[in-house]
Design a protein around this motif. Structure first.
Motif, mmCIF file in Angstrom:
data_model
loop_
_atom_site.group_PDB
_atom_site.id
_atom_site.type_symbol
_atom_site.label_atom_id
_atom_site.label_comp_id
_atom_site.label_asym_id
_atom_site.label_seq_id
_atom_site.Cartn_x
_atom_site.Cartn_y
_atom_site.Cartn_z
ATOM 1 N N ARG A 108 -9.660 -42.955 21.943
ATOM 2 C CA ARG A 108 -11.190 -43.091 21.892
ATOM 3 C C ARG A 108 -11.391 -44.488 21.991
ATOM 4 N N LYS A 128 -9.837 -36.281 25.373
ATOM 5 C CA LYS A 128 -8.724 -35.292 25.084
ATOM 6 C C LYS A 128 -8.212 -35.064 26.180
ATOM 7 N N ASP A 171 -15.839 -35.825 15.807
ATOM 8 C CA ASP A 171 -16.022 -35.614 17.338
ATOM 9 C C ASP A 171 -17.006 -34.593 17.783
ATOM 10 N N ASN A 200 -17.754 -39.730 19.404
ATOM 11 C CA ASN A 200 -17.270 -39.968 17.888
ATOM 12 C C ASN A 200 -18.060 -40.822 16.966
ATOM 13 N N THR A 254 -14.875 -40.212 23.209
ATOM 14 C CA THR A 254 -13.518 -39.678 22.943
ATOM 15 C C THR A 254 -13.103 -39.194 24.168
#
Length: 235
Positions: free
Chosen positions: A50, A234, A184, A194, A232
């Protein structure tokens, strides 16, 4: 009669040829392997990163031991911050927060208006989190951990106030417990937004020197709120 035998002979020959053709076709089918479609596997990667804008909001408090009725104030700051998370499971994760911030300490109460000094802070923070996964794209979490703060590039105020001048100022490195909550909101499988809030109980000891050579000591009650929002990603 000859015509009947001729007709039967032709029928038998046709049947034999058809049988051979059918047997050959069946053999071809048996020889060829049958392939079935295998569903694609969505590989799970445990890493998350993040990038946030972080407001560091200390509580105004603390004191100089040698001055009754004294208090201290610490400036607020907004800084960039980065954190890296590792998910042990979809619910359990560890997060490491990295960033630096600069703060200005001044006197209050009996020392109102006194310029105590400035310092840079390097406050790496490690938290262990539980992530709730039953709300779809909305993924709230709670966490707790520890912070250790190094103070560097410190300088005294060197500004006289009511006959008092601080010519040396030094905050001592310190550890602090941390509580955390946030969420999130995932836009897709990789990207999200976030919001994160942390509370630290940080009270470093402080020592300084006045212009006349008098040594003074105290404690700065920082106890900051860290309020951040950002992007954010991932993996």
């Amino acid at each position: 009669m000859k015509t009947i035998w001729t007709t039967m002979s032709l029928l038998l020959a046709a049947t034999a040829i058809t049988g051979i053709s059918t047997t050959g076709h069946a053999a071809d089918l048996a020889a060829k392997p049958v392939y079935k479609a295998v569903p694609a596997v969505d590989l799970w990667n445990p890493w998350m990163i993040r990038v946030r804008a972080l407001a560091v909001v200390p509580e105004d408090g603390g004191s100089v031991h040698q001055v009754p009725g004294s208090s201290l104030k610490t400036s607020d700051q907004v800084v960039p911050e980065i954190d890296i998370s590792y998910f042990f499971t979809p619910n359990l994760a560890a997060e490491l927060i990295l960033g630096v911030t600069k703060h200005h300490v001044t006197g209050d109460g009996a020392l109102a208006g006194l310029d105590v000094g400035k310092a840079w802070l390097l406050p790496p923070t490690l938290t262990f989190q539980y992530h709730f996964t039953q709300f779809g794209a909305f993924k709230p979490y709670i966490g707790a951990g520890v912070n250790y703060t190094w103070f560097f590039s410190q300088s005294a105020g060197n500004t006289a106030n009511a006959g008092v001048t601080v010519t040396n100022s030094s905050l001592k490195d310190t550890a602090a417990p941390v509580l955390q909550f946030g969420f999130d909101y995932m836009i897709d499988k990789h990207w999200g937004w976030n919001v994160d809030v942390k509370k630290m109980w940080m009270r470093p000891d402080w020592e300084g020197t006045l212009a006349n050579g008098t040594a003074i000591t105290g404690q700065v009650k920082l106890d900051p709120w860290l309020i951040g929002t950002g992007i954010t990603y991932k993996f």
